[in-house]
Design a protein around this motif. Structure first.
Motif, PDB file in Angstrom:
ATOM      1  N   ILE A  39       0.729  -1.241   0.168  1.00  6.98           N
ATOM      2  CA  ILE A  39      -0.016  -0.017  -0.108  1.00  6.98           C
ATOM      3  C   ILE A  39       0.985   1.103   0.051  1.00  6.98           C
ATOM      4  CG2 ILE A  39      -1.787   1.260   1.159  1.00  6.98           C
ATOM      5  CD1 ILE A  39      -2.592  -1.390   2.582  1.00  6.98           C
ATOM      6  N   GLY A  40       1.232   1.694  -1.258  1.00  8.69           N
ATOM      7  CA  GLY A  40       2.228   2.857  -1.289  1.00  8.69           C
ATOM      8  C   GLY A  40       3.593   2.291  -0.957  1.00  8.69           C
ATOM      9  N   ALA A  41       4.163   2.737   0.035  1.00  7.64           N
ATOM     10  CA  ALA A  41       5.565   2.458   0.585  1.00  7.64           C
ATOM     11  C   ALA A  41       5.386   1.364   1.669  1.00  7.64           C
ATOM     12  CB  ALA A  41       6.400   3.580   1.004  1.00  7.64           C
ATOM     13  N   GLU A  42       4.153   1.142   2.050  1.00 10.23           N
ATOM     14  CA  GLU A  42       3.995   0.175   3.199  1.00 10.23           C
ATOM     15  C   GLU A  42       3.476  -1.353   2.912  1.00 10.23           C
ATOM     16  OE1 GLU A  42       4.118   0.813   6.607  1.00 10.23           O
ATOM     17  OE2 GLU A  42       4.372   2.811   6.254  1.00 10.23           O
ATOM     18  N   ARG A  43       4.290  -2.266   3.553  1.00 11.71           N
ATOM     19  CA  ARG A  43       4.002  -3.746   3.093  1.00 11.71           C
ATOM     20  C   ARG A  43       3.329  -4.319   4.366  1.00 11.71           C
ATOM     21  NH1 ARG A  43       7.606  -7.606  -0.375  1.00 11.71           N
ATOM     22  NH2 ARG A  43       6.952  -5.922  -1.832  1.00 11.71           N
ATOM     23  N   LEU A  44       2.178  -4.995   3.993  1.00 10.93           N
ATOM     24  CA  LEU A  44       1.301  -5.216   5.281  1.00 10.93           C
ATOM     25  C   LEU A  44       1.197  -6.829   4.775  1.00 10.93           C
ATOM     26  CD1 LEU A  44      -1.094  -2.839   5.573  1.00 10.93           C
ATOM     27  CD2 LEU A  44       0.835  -2.969   6.779  1.00 10.93           C
ATOM     28  N   GLU A  45       0.937  -7.727   5.957  1.00 14.19           N
ATOM     29  CA  GLU A  45       0.527  -9.269   5.888  1.00 14.19           C
ATOM     30  C   GLU A  45      -0.871  -9.480   6.308  1.00 14.19           C
ATOM     31  OE1 GLU A  45       1.719 -12.941   8.237  1.00 14.19           O
ATOM     32  OE2 GLU A  45       3.315 -12.530   6.603  1.00 14.19           O
ATOM     33  N   ILE A  46      -1.918  -9.702   5.368  1.00 11.68           N
ATOM     34  CA  ILE A  46      -3.282 -10.187   5.748  1.00 11.68           C
ATOM     35  C   ILE A  46      -3.382 -11.401   5.745  1.00 11.68           C
ATOM     36  CG2 ILE A  46      -5.727  -9.548   4.846  1.00 11.68           C
ATOM     37  CD1 ILE A  46      -3.671  -7.198   5.390  1.00 11.68           C
ATOM     38  N   HIS A  47      -4.236 -12.049   6.766  1.00 13.48           N
ATOM     39  CA  HIS A  47      -4.878 -13.247   7.054  1.00 13.48           C
ATOM     40  C   HIS A  47      -6.068 -13.796   6.418  1.00 13.48           C
ATOM     41  CE1 HIS A  47      -1.439 -13.220  10.208  1.00 13.48           C
ATOM     42  NE2 HIS A  47      -0.891 -13.132   9.062  1.00 13.48           N
ATOM     43  N   GLY A  48      -6.222 -14.531   6.046  1.00 17.18           N
ATOM     44  CA  GLY A  48      -7.607 -15.206   5.669  1.00 17.18           C
ATOM     45  C   GLY A  48      -7.568 -16.520   5.542  1.00 17.18           C
ATOM     46  N   SER A  49      -8.861 -17.195   5.310  1.00 18.95           N
ATOM     47  CA  SER A  49      -9.070 -18.620   4.788  1.00 18.95           C
ATOM     48  C   SER A  49      -9.211 -18.654   3.405  1.00 18.95           C
ATOM     49  CB  SER A  49     -10.194 -19.243   5.284  1.00 18.95           C
ATOM     50  OG  SER A  49     -11.477 -18.517   5.015  1.00 18.95           O
ATOM     51  N   ALA A  50      -8.845 -19.895   2.703  1.00 20.14           N
ATOM     52  CA  ALA A  50      -9.041 -19.873   1.259  1.00 20.14           C
ATOM     53  C   ALA A  50     -10.292 -19.431   0.885  1.00 20.14           C
ATOM     54  CB  ALA A  50      -8.683 -21.333   0.784  1.00 20.14           C
ATOM     55  N   GLN A  51     -11.311 -19.844   1.545  1.00 23.96           N
ATOM     56  CA  GLN A  51     -12.789 -19.639   1.239  1.00 23.96           C
ATOM     57  C   GLN A  51     -13.130 -18.026   1.242  1.00 23.96           C
ATOM     58  OE1 GLN A  51     -11.908 -21.694   3.487  1.00 23.96           O
ATOM     59  NE2 GLN A  51     -12.152 -23.830   2.187  1.00 23.96           N
ATOM     60  N   SER A  52     -12.375 -17.193   2.182  1.00 22.76           N
ATOM     61  CA  SER A  52     -12.691 -15.966   2.445  1.00 22.76           C
ATOM     62  C   SER A  52     -11.991 -14.803   1.249  1.00 22.76           C
ATOM     63  CB  SER A  52     -12.506 -15.576   3.809  1.00 22.76           C
ATOM     64  OG  SER A  52     -11.078 -15.666   3.896  1.00 22.76           O
ATOM     65  N   LEU A  53     -10.975 -15.492   0.663  1.00 16.39           N
ATOM     66  CA  LEU A  53     -10.160 -14.480  -0.102  1.00 16.39           C
ATOM     67  C   LEU A  53     -10.587 -14.933  -1.756  1.00 16.39           C
ATOM     68  CD1 LEU A  53      -6.441 -15.366   1.366  1.00 16.39           C
ATOM     69  CD2 LEU A  53      -7.956 -13.431   1.649  1.00 16.39           C
ATOM     70  N   PRO A  54     -10.761 -13.737  -2.467  1.00 15.75           N
ATOM     71  CA  PRO A  54     -10.662 -13.810  -3.953  1.00 15.75           C
ATOM     72  C   PRO A  54     -10.334 -15.186  -4.717  1.00 15.75           C
ATOM     73  CG  PRO A  54     -10.059 -11.409  -3.392  1.00 15.75           C
ATOM     74  CD  PRO A  54      -9.831 -12.421  -2.163  1.00 15.75           C
ATOM     75  N   GLU A  55     -10.962 -15.563  -5.599  1.00 15.28           N
ATOM     76  CA  GLU A  55     -10.479 -16.717  -6.267  1.00 15.28           C
ATOM     77  C   GLU A  55      -9.257 -16.227  -7.216  1.00 15.28           C
ATOM     78  OE1 GLU A  55     -12.341 -20.297  -9.103  1.00 15.28           O
ATOM     79  OE2 GLU A  55     -13.679 -18.966  -7.924  1.00 15.28           O
ATOM     80  N   GLY A  56      -8.470 -17.060  -7.362  1.00 20.51           N
ATOM     81  CA  GLY A  56      -7.253 -16.609  -8.294  1.00 20.51           C
ATOM     82  C   GLY A  56      -6.310 -15.676  -8.057  1.00 20.51           C
ATOM     83  N   LEU A  57      -6.490 -15.315  -6.712  1.00 19.70           N
ATOM     84  CA  LEU A  57      -5.526 -14.459  -6.161  1.00 19.70           C
ATOM     85  C   LEU A  57      -3.993 -14.719  -6.295  1.00 19.70           C
ATOM     86  CD1 LEU A  57      -5.925 -11.650  -4.434  1.00 19.70           C
ATOM     87  CD2 LEU A  57      -5.614 -13.075  -2.357  1.00 19.70           C
ATOM     88  N   GLY A  58      -3.130 -13.735  -6.815  1.00 23.93           N
ATOM     89  CA  GLY A  58      -1.978 -13.861  -7.313  1.00 23.93           C
ATOM     90  C   GLY A  58      -1.131 -12.872  -7.380  1.00 23.93           C
ATOM     91  N   THR A  59       0.232 -13.020  -7.519  1.00 25.95           N
ATOM     92  CA  THR A  59       1.370 -11.866  -7.229  1.00 25.95           C
ATOM     93  C   THR A  59       0.918 -10.969  -8.287  1.00 25.95           C
ATOM     94  OG1 THR A  59       2.823 -13.441  -6.438  1.00 25.95           O
ATOM     95  CG2 THR A  59       3.754 -11.410  -7.461  1.00 25.95           C
ATOM     96  N   GLY A  60       1.118  -9.372  -8.053  1.00 27.97           N
ATOM     97  CA  GLY A  60       0.970  -8.445  -8.904  1.00 27.97           C
ATOM     98  C   GLY A  60      -0.425  -7.938  -8.970  1.00 27.97           C
ATOM     99  N   GLN A  61      -1.225  -8.756  -8.490  1.00 21.97           N
ATOM    100  CA  GLN A  61      -2.712  -8.338  -8.646  1.00 21.97           C
ATOM    101  C   GLN A  61      -3.371  -7.255  -7.690  1.00 21.97           C
ATOM    102  OE1 GLN A  61      -5.351 -11.799  -8.292  1.00 21.97           O
ATOM    103  NE2 GLN A  61      -7.277 -10.661  -7.971  1.00 21.97           N
ATOM    104  N   ALA A  62      -4.014  -6.376  -8.450  1.00 17.06           N
ATOM    105  CA  ALA A  62      -4.673  -5.135  -7.940  1.00 17.06           C
ATOM    106  C   ALA A  62      -5.739  -5.486  -7.125  1.00 17.06           C
ATOM    107  CB  ALA A  62      -4.854  -3.937  -8.806  1.00 17.06           C
ATOM    108  N   VAL A  63      -6.016  -5.070  -5.713  1.00 15.62           N
ATOM    109  CA  VAL A  63      -7.008  -5.450  -4.951  1.00 15.62           C
ATOM    110  C   VAL A  63      -7.436  -4.069  -4.139  1.00 15.62           C
ATOM    111  CG1 VAL A  63      -6.474  -7.739  -4.678  1.00 15.62           C
ATOM    112  CG2 VAL A  63      -5.442  -6.328  -3.227  1.00 15.62           C
ATOM    113  N   LYS A  64      -8.559  -4.324  -3.571  1.00  9.86           N
ATOM    114  CA  LYS A  64      -8.777  -3.222  -2.329  1.00  9.86           C
ATOM    115  C   LYS A  64      -9.126  -3.905  -1.087  1.00  9.86           C
ATOM    116  CE  LYS A  64      -9.367   0.447  -5.168  1.00  9.86           C
ATOM    117  NZ  LYS A  64     -10.595   0.916  -5.442  1.00  9.86           N
TER     118      LYS A  64
END
Length: 346
Positions: A309-334
């Motif tokens: 997020i800008g210059a910040e790097r954060l780690e988010i935790h979730g279950s496979a069911q709660s995350l968007p399908e096909g989530l991968g490196t370089g993908q834009a999210v909100k």
């Protein structure tokens, strides 16, 4: 209140270990003193035990001026991190030690001591090990012997100084639930020092959090976790994420995303804290904090997602069911922050 600590201060040379600490505990309460190294928690425990002298303040227990009593007359049981068992004594003799060294006029009869030892070994689930020596026991068993020895003198207060610090994680978890059961059965007022947040929240009736010699918050475990009064408490009590933001007119703005500010939030520049699992990852066309996925790592039931997020790097935790399908490196999210906590910017 059974234990009352008022304005206790202690310094070692120029270093103030405790600064005007005031705290109370009810009879039979399990109170955890929680804080990082150097916060003063062990110093306070040693003052209660009579192993250190306070520079100022008052301590009363069950109506007595505790600081005026010699350590041997306080009737406190102490359990240390490294057991402090006598290696040349059997388990039974270790447990009986506090009773057998009393002056003859105060010493129970041998048969009474033997019965007390047998009862305590049964309580701590070490029946059949009375004749073993500490070197023949596991770490968890040694710590149970240390607790039985502390209980043998029928203490008015039990003091525990990081008693599980030398044990591995699995044994620590097992002994936590066992210790809580022992406390409930004996009903003795217990003060427990730890730097392990999970341990304190899992065991205690109330948690007192110290930082740099000061008491910064005290309350039931769920209360201090859900309603931390400061950024320090929020960050210390578990995994956390931080972003910069602003509060104006009841609105919180973070990296272009706007939402209602939490009740009582300070105005102006703020630090926004939230737990890694209290975030929803949404498609980039949704409303939220814009972020870019840098890595996705699945570990058992939890998936860890690193986001920039800008210059910040954060780690988010979730279950496979709660995350968007096909989530991968370089993908834009909100990122939608579900329960942000807001404090004045550091």
């Amino acid at each position: 209140m059974s234990l009352s600590i008022k304005s206790v201060a202690k310094a070692f040379g120029r270093y103030p270990a405790l600064r005007d600490v005031s705290l109370e505990a009810r009879q039979g309460e399990f109170l955890a003193l929680l804080g990082p190294s150097g916060s003063g928690k062990t110093t306070l425990l040693r003052i209660l035990a009579g192993l250190e002298q306070a520079d100022g303040g008052e301590v009363s227990f069950q109506g007595e001026n505790f600081l005026a009593l010699p350590a041997r007359e306080r009737r406190v049981g102490m359990v240390f991190q490294h057991y402090a068992l006598f290696r040349h004594m059997t388990v039974a003799r270790n447990v009986a030690f506090g009773l057998s060294v009393r002056p003859r006029s105060q010493r129970p009869a041998k048969a009474e001591i033997d019965k007390r030892v047998a009862d305590l070994l049964r309580l701590v689930q070490l029946e059949g090990l009375a004749d073993r020596y500490p070197a023949q026991l596991s770490g968890g068993q040694r710590q149970r012997v240390a607790l039985a020895r502390a209980l043998a003198i029928e203490p008015r207060m039990l003091l525990l100084d990081e008693p599980f610090g030398a044990l591995d994680a699995k044994v620590r978890r097992e002994l936590r639930h066992w210790l809580r059961r022992i406390h409930d059965e004996t009903g003795v007022t217990t003060v427990f020092v730890t730097h392990d947040q999970e341990e304190a929240l899992d065991l205690a009736d109330r948690v007192a959090i110290l930082s740099e010699g000061e008491l910064v918050q005290v309350g039931p475990p769920q209360e201090v976790y859900e309603q931390p009064r400061s950024a320090f408490v929020f960050d210390f009590l578990g995994a956390s994420c931080r972003l910069s933001g602003e509060v104006h007119g009841g609105k919180l703005r973070v990296a272009g995303w706007e939402t209602s500010a939490p009740e009582g939030a300070p105005q102006g520049r703020v630090d926004v804290f939230f737990r890694p699992h209290e975030v929803s990852l949404l498609p980039p066309d949704q409303s939220g904090v814009p972020a870019t996925v840098r890595s996705v790592f699945a570990a058992g039931p939890v998936t860890r997602v690193e986001c920039d997020i800008g210059a910040e790097r954060l780690e988010i935790h979730g279950s496979a069911q709660s995350l968007p399908e096909g989530l991968g490196t370089g993908q834009a999210v909100k990122l939608k922050l579900l329960r942000p906590s807001v404090y004045p910017a550091a």
